[in-house]
Motif scaffolding. Structure first.
Motif, short mmCIF file in Angstrom:
data_model
loop_
_atom_site.label_atom_id
_atom_site.label_comp_id
_atom_site.label_asym_id
_atom_site.label_seq_id
_atom_site.Cartn_x
_atom_site.Cartn_y
_atom_site.Cartn_z
N ARG A 33 -7.81 1.38 -12.63
CA ARG A 33 -9.69 1.71 -11.73
C ARG A 33 -10.63 2.23 -12.75
O ARG A 33 -11.81 1.46 -12.56
N LEU A 57 -2.25 2.31 -11.53
CA LEU A 57 -3.43 1.81 -10.99
C LEU A 57 -4.84 2.79 -10.90
O LEU A 57 -5.68 1.99 -11.58
N HIS A 58 -4.56 3.70 -11.14
CA HIS A 58 -5.87 4.96 -11.47
C HIS A 58 -6.00 5.05 -12.55
O HIS A 58 -7.28 4.75 -12.89
N ARG A 109 1.72 3.89 -9.42
CA ARG A 109 0.24 4.66 -9.29
C ARG A 109 -0.50 5.48 -10.23
O ARG A 109 -1.90 4.93 -9.92
N THR A 152 -2.57 6.06 1.59
CA THR A 152 -3.56 6.48 0.39
C THR A 152 -3.92 4.85 -0.48
O THR A 152 -3.67 3.77 0.30
N ASP A 210 -4.20 3.03 -3.05
CA ASP A 210 -3.43 2.60 -4.40
C ASP A 210 -2.66 1.21 -3.81
O ASP A 210 -1.39 1.79 -2.91
N THR A 250 0.96 -1.66 0.03
CA THR A 250 0.15 0.14 0.36
C THR A 250 1.09 1.54 0.20
O THR A 250 1.45 1.28 1.59
#
Length: 450
Positions: A148, A144-145, A141, A50, A52, A42
């Motif tokens: 999602r 990841l954004h 990150r 966060t 993430d 994490t």
């Protein structure tokens, strides 16, 4: 403890220590079962947790080394790594250099699947250490954004990767074809991706978008660059441009780097258009380059290297642009482009990338607004319709004055417009400058009697 367990443990410890030095939260997965993941990480930011989270498969030892880095076998983990709810990274610890190297396994597997390939090994080449930790975290990150949100599925579909703050809009036309509008905040142009065009990126700005048509096309027929749009598509694109302008005013982003893909695509499009507008430009450019190379030793060395393959040279001189190999295209670009000047990314694309052709234009150019009168469309048995780029010096065309009076004009020169990329310039007798036309416009030319 067996050697394999020992090297594996050392790898996990090394990665865990690195991450925890930078205050990220690390949880180990039970090592008794091989689920294809050893750590759950994490990320934190400014001391705050966060949302993430990423999974990491960790390997250690010399056995993972490959000629071009390291390789981690996919094995039975392909489906979970590609389609799990959390992306998976692969990290390899090199015991000799005590270095850690990483790769985005989820991204590589999805890219291979999109290209209808089966990936058996994750290619691991990027080093991560204390100095590069910030870049590593930022890249992961950002992925990841997109993974999602809507950016992920759209990026997978089009074969591109969107940034977390990029403006991305999706449209499906009445034929079921997907269209994606994409603009990086702060960049001076947008990109149109169209499934019917095999997702080839069309880089454009408002100056290339004609929602009500442009001369030479049917009135009201919308066009962006060379792509004709139906009315709903044009309305959607206009809304996208408005949304991007609004978002850009609110952006507080760091300075952008030059979009290298856009640069290369732009140059390729311009060279293709240049060759179409001026069919003899390649021959003239080759002759001029060889003349320049007689006194420019650096240019001569580059020419010798690029012309060393006889097959590539023959291909460059004989095949149409779209049928050339990449090597032949590179050689042709070297011939016709003397210099590419690159400015800041915030500028419109035609200003950001300025091409100086090896053979310069023969005269300056009038703008569209300076045109007095228009081409005549009066047909007769001794006249034929032609496009502006089909005109050649010495051709006789017919022109209507502002009062509708027709007279003949002789063509002095035709060239690829530099002031309005994508347009054609025609210089007529007794004029010092060239008039500018769109490629779709038409002339009536005196037919050859030969």
């Amino acid at each position: 403890m067996p050697d394999a367990r020992r090297t594996g443990r050392a790898a996990v410890n090394a990665l865990r220590a690195l991450l925890e030095r930078h205050n990220h939260i690390v949880q180990e997965v039970d090592g008794q079962n091989d689920f294809g993941e050893d750590l759950h990480v994490t990320f934190t930011e400014n001391g705050m947790v966060t949302g993430d989270v990423v999974k990491i498969q960790v390997k250690g030892g010399r056995s993972w080394r490959r000629a071009d880095g390291f390789g981690v076998p996919v094995g039975d983990h392909g489906e979970n790594w590609a389609d799990g709810n959390i992306p998976v990274l692969c990290v390899v610890h090199d015991p000799d250099a005590d270095g850690l190297y990483w790769a985005n396994a989820t991204k590589q597997l999805r890219s291979a699947r999109r290209n209808r390939k089966v990936l058996k090994t994750i290619n691991v080449v990027h080093q991560v250490d204390d100095d590069s930790m910030a870049d590593f975290v930022a890249q992961v990150r950002a992925y990841l954004h997109s993974y999602r949100g809507i950016h992920g599925p759209l990026g997978e579909m089009a074969g591109v990767e969107f940034g977390p703050t990029d403006v991305v809009q999706h449209h499906v036309n009445i034929h079921g074809e997907d269209m994606i509008f994409w603009q990086r905040r702060g960049e001076g142009f947008a990109t149109l991706l169209h499934s019917d065009l095999d997702w080839y990126p069309e880089h454009f700005g408002p100056e290339h978008f004609f929602p009500d048509g442009r001369p030479g096309l049917l009135r009201g027929m919308a066009v962006v660059l060379d792509t004709i749009l139906e009315k709903p598509e044009a309305q959607w694109l206009a809304a996208c441009l408005d949304a991007a302008r609004w978002a850009d005013r609110r952006a507080d982003e760091p300075p952008l780097r030059t979009n290298l893909d856009a640069r290369d695509n732009y140059v390729a499009r311009r060279v293709e258009h240049h060759l179409r507008m001026e069919p003899d430009s390649l021959t003239r450019s080759i002759k001029k380059l060889h003349g320049e190379a007689e006194t420019d030793h650096e240019l001569a060395a580059m020419a010798t290297e690029l012309e060393s393959d006889a097959e590539v040279c023959a291909e460059a001189r004989s095949k149409p642009w779209r049928e050339m190999s990449e090597k032949a295209r590179r050689l042709v670009t070297f011939y016709v482009v003397k210099e590419l000047k690159v400015s800041v990314p915030a500028l419109p694309i035609d200003e950001q990338f300025r091409i100086e052709w090896r053979c310069p234009r023969p005269a300056e150019e009038y703008s569209f607004d300076a045109r007095v009168g228009r081409p005549s469309f009066r047909k007769s048995p001794h006249r034929e319709f032609v496009s502006p780029y089909e005109l050649r010096p010495g051709d006789r065309i017919y022109w209507l004055s502002r009062y509708g009076n027709e007279r003949g004009r002789t063509v002095r020169a035709v060239w690829d417009s530099e002031d309005t990329p994508g347009a054609v310039c025609v210089q007529f007798d007794r004029l010092w400058l060239g008039d500018t036309f769109w490629p779709e416009e038409r002339f009536v030319r005196k037919a050859s009697t030969g």
